[in-house]
Design a protein around this motif. Structure first.
Motif, PDB file in Angstrom:
ATOM      1  N   PHE A   1     -24.227  25.162  -3.102  1.00  0.00           N
ATOM      2  CA  PHE A   1     -22.529  25.638  -2.726  1.00  0.00           C
ATOM      3  C   PHE A   1     -22.359  25.845  -1.628  1.00  0.00           C
ATOM      4  N   THR A   2     -23.486  27.147  -1.201  1.00  0.00           N
ATOM      5  CA  THR A   2     -22.901  27.714  -0.033  1.00  0.00           C
ATOM      6  C   THR A   2     -23.700  27.239   1.319  1.00  0.00           C
ATOM      7  N   ARG A   3     -24.382  25.984   1.240  1.00  0.00           N
ATOM      8  CA  ARG A   3     -24.594  24.733   2.385  1.00  0.00           C
ATOM      9  C   ARG A   3     -23.261  23.736   2.467  1.00  0.00           C
ATOM     10  N   GLY A   4     -22.863  24.012   1.079  1.00  0.00           N
ATOM     11  CA  GLY A   4     -22.269  22.821   1.285  1.00  0.00           C
ATOM     12  C   GLY A   4     -20.928  23.821   2.540  1.00  0.00           C
ATOM     13  N   PHE A   5     -20.448  24.752   1.857  1.00  0.00           N
ATOM     14  CA  PHE A   5     -19.445  25.303   1.985  1.00  0.00           C
ATOM     15  C   PHE A   5     -19.364  25.755   3.968  1.00  0.00           C
ATOM     16  N   LYS A   6     -20.616  25.906   4.197  1.00  0.00           N
ATOM     17  CA  LYS A   6     -21.122  26.030   5.867  1.00  0.00           C
ATOM     18  C   LYS A   6     -20.973  24.824   6.513  1.00  0.00           C
ATOM     19  N   ASP A   7     -21.603  24.250   5.646  1.00  0.00           N
ATOM     20  CA  ASP A   7     -20.758  22.491   6.036  1.00  0.00           C
ATOM     21  C   ASP A   7     -19.368  22.341   6.353  1.00  0.00           C
ATOM     22  N   LEU A   8     -18.801  22.706   5.186  1.00  0.00           N
ATOM     23  CA  LEU A   8     -17.907  22.379   5.711  1.00  0.00           C
ATOM     24  C   LEU A   8     -16.735  23.488   7.237  1.00  0.00           C
ATOM     25  N   VAL A   9     -16.485  24.590   7.254  1.00  0.00           N
ATOM     26  CA  VAL A   9     -16.644  25.287   8.237  1.00  0.00           C
ATOM     27  C   VAL A   9     -17.055  24.868   9.482  1.00  0.00           C
ATOM     28  N   ASN A  10     -17.889  24.757   9.934  1.00  0.00           N
ATOM     29  CA  ASN A  10     -19.023  23.929  10.772  1.00  0.00           C
ATOM     30  C   ASN A  10     -18.031  22.627  10.713  1.00  0.00           C
ATOM     31  N   ALA A  11     -17.647  21.534  10.001  1.00  0.00           N
ATOM     32  CA  ALA A  11     -16.989  20.278  10.064  1.00  0.00           C
ATOM     33  C   ALA A  11     -18.476  19.435  10.557  1.00  0.00           C
ATOM     34  N   ARG A  12     -19.527  19.852   9.714  1.00  0.00           N
ATOM     35  CA  ARG A  12     -20.433  18.391   8.999  1.00  0.00           C
ATOM     36  C   ARG A  12     -19.853  18.022   8.757  1.00  0.00           C
ATOM     37  N   TYR A  13     -18.857  17.177   9.062  1.00  0.00           N
ATOM     38  CA  TYR A  13     -18.413  15.732   7.846  1.00  0.00           C
ATOM     39  C   TYR A  13     -19.538  15.113   7.759  1.00  0.00           C
ATOM     40  N   ASP A  14     -20.591  14.620   8.189  1.00  0.00           N
ATOM     41  CA  ASP A  14     -21.027  13.013   7.912  1.00  0.00           C
ATOM     42  C   ASP A  14     -22.226  13.644   6.520  1.00  0.00           C
ATOM     43  N   ARG A  15     -21.711  15.308   6.380  1.00  0.00           N
ATOM     44  CA  ARG A  15     -22.765  16.010   4.812  1.00  0.00           C
ATOM     45  C   ARG A  15     -22.296  15.623   4.044  1.00  0.00           C
ATOM     46  N   PHE A  16     -21.031  14.617   4.201  1.00  0.00           N
ATOM     47  CA  PHE A  16     -20.327  14.526   2.224  1.00  0.00           C
ATOM     48  C   PHE A  16     -19.602  13.554   2.006  1.00  0.00           C
ATOM     49  N   ASN A  17     -19.278  13.272   1.521  1.00  0.00           N
ATOM     50  CA  ASN A  17     -18.876  11.293   0.972  1.00  0.00           C
ATOM     51  C   ASN A  17     -18.078  11.137   1.137  1.00  0.00           C
ATOM     52  N   SER A  18     -17.749   9.829   0.717  1.00  0.00           N
ATOM     53  CA  SER A  18     -16.110   9.545   1.948  1.00  0.00           C
ATOM     54  C   SER A  18     -14.972  10.225   0.313  1.00  0.00           C
ATOM     55  N   LYS A  19     -14.886  10.393   0.002  1.00  0.00           N
ATOM     56  CA  LYS A  19     -14.068  10.894  -1.178  1.00  0.00           C
ATOM     57  C   LYS A  19     -12.898  11.620  -0.243  1.00  0.00           C
ATOM     58  N   PHE A  20     -14.527  13.297   0.498  1.00  0.00           N
ATOM     59  CA  PHE A  20     -14.165  14.077   0.574  1.00  0.00           C
ATOM     60  C   PHE A  20     -13.882  14.084   2.020  1.00  0.00           C
ATOM     61  N   ASN A  21     -14.322  12.581   3.189  1.00  0.00           N
ATOM     62  CA  ASN A  21     -13.834  12.365   4.576  1.00  0.00           C
ATOM     63  C   ASN A  21     -12.521  12.038   4.461  1.00  0.00           C
ATOM     64  N   ASN A  22     -12.188  11.261   3.158  1.00  0.00           N
ATOM     65  CA  ASN A  22     -10.708  10.549   3.251  1.00  0.00           C
ATOM     66  C   ASN A  22      -9.675  12.327   3.472  1.00  0.00           C
ATOM     67  N   LYS A  23     -10.225  13.355   3.086  1.00  0.00           N
ATOM     68  CA  LYS A  23      -9.634  14.742   3.428  1.00  0.00           C
ATOM     69  C   LYS A  23      -9.712  15.997   4.607  1.00  0.00           C
ATOM     70  N   THR A  24     -10.039  14.859   5.761  1.00  0.00           N
ATOM     71  CA  THR A  24     -10.687  15.428   6.682  1.00  0.00           C
ATOM     72  C   THR A  24      -9.652  15.379   7.360  1.00  0.00           C
ATOM     73  N   PRO A  25      -8.213  14.393   7.893  1.00  0.00           N
ATOM     74  CA  PRO A  25      -7.365  15.690   8.512  1.00  0.00           C
ATOM     75  C   PRO A  25      -6.686  17.191   8.147  1.00  0.00           C
ATOM     76  N   ASP A  26      -6.624  16.787   6.361  1.00  0.00           N
ATOM     77  CA  ASP A  26      -6.015  18.075   6.220  1.00  0.00           C
ATOM     78  C   ASP A  26      -7.446  19.181   6.369  1.00  0.00           C
ATOM     79  N   ILE A  27      -8.163  19.143   6.123  1.00  0.00           N
ATOM     80  CA  ILE A  27      -9.392  19.807   6.092  1.00  0.00           C
ATOM     81  C   ILE A  27      -9.501  20.613   7.861  1.00  0.00           C
ATOM     82  N   GLU A  28      -8.986  19.752   9.127  1.00  0.00           N
ATOM     83  CA  GLU A  28      -9.462  19.934  10.312  1.00  0.00           C
ATOM     84  C   GLU A  28      -8.068  21.180  10.749  1.00  0.00           C
ATOM     85  N   GLU A  29      -7.105  20.493  10.414  1.00  0.00           N
ATOM     86  CA  GLU A  29      -5.411  21.244  10.115  1.00  0.00           C
ATOM     87  C   GLU A  29      -5.886  22.494  10.076  1.00  0.00           C
ATOM     88  N   ALA A  30      -6.289  23.405   9.094  1.00  0.00           N
ATOM     89  CA  ALA A  30      -7.147  24.466   8.356  1.00  0.00           C
ATOM     90  C   ALA A  30      -8.095  24.795   8.764  1.00  0.00           C
TER      91      ALA A  30
END
Length: 139
Positions: A24-53
């Motif tokens: 979970f903590t690795r995933g959070f660090k991947d999120l805040v460091n914009a390492r989106y390639d480590r997530f699945n397509s469902k997550f990546n569909n939300k990338t624009p909203d996440i980038e904005e945040a």
């Protein structure tokens, strides 16, 4: 931004394991460091909203760990979460943490029954349900 991890314990005993919290903590660090390639397509569909945040300096994070076990979070998994908070909140508090076990969840629900009713719309993806020992839905 809320980042939530839930863990179901079939026997309602125990706590969350250290390796589960580390993932979970690795995933959070991947999120805040914009390492989106480590997530699945469902997550990546939300990338624009996440980038904005992530590009908004005012964004704060609330990491939430919920599990159906009765035991309080053990020291090792808690240390993993505390280490994450220490790392992320180096210069200012941008991340807070909440951990809920079965007793906490029960108290929240029972207090709601004695006070104002809970009125919440929830959209579950890849949901399922259990009938025993109580009817419940998850997703």
């Amino acid at each position: 931004m809320y980042v939530l991890q839930s863990k179901w314990k079939q026997d309602s005993k125990g706590s969350v394991k250290t390796d589960e919290v580390m993932k979970f903590t690795r995933g959070f660090k991947d999120l805040v460091n914009a390492r989106y390639d480590r997530f699945n397509s469902k997550f990546n569909n939300k990338t624009p909203d996440i980038e904005e945040a992530l590009n908004d300096a005012g964004t704060r994070f609330e990491i939430i760990l919920v599990y159906s076990g009765q035991t309080p979070l053990a020291d090792e998994p808690k240390r993993e979460l505390d280490d994450l908070l220490g790392e992320m909140n180096d210069s200012s508090d941008i991340v807070i943490m909440r951990v809920y076990n079965q007793a906490n969840i029960y108290n929240i629900i029972s207090q709601g029954a004695s006070g104002n009713p809970i009125n919440l719309d929830v959209c579950l993806f890849e949901w399922g349900q259990t009938k025993e020992p109580y009817q419940s839905y998850y997703g």
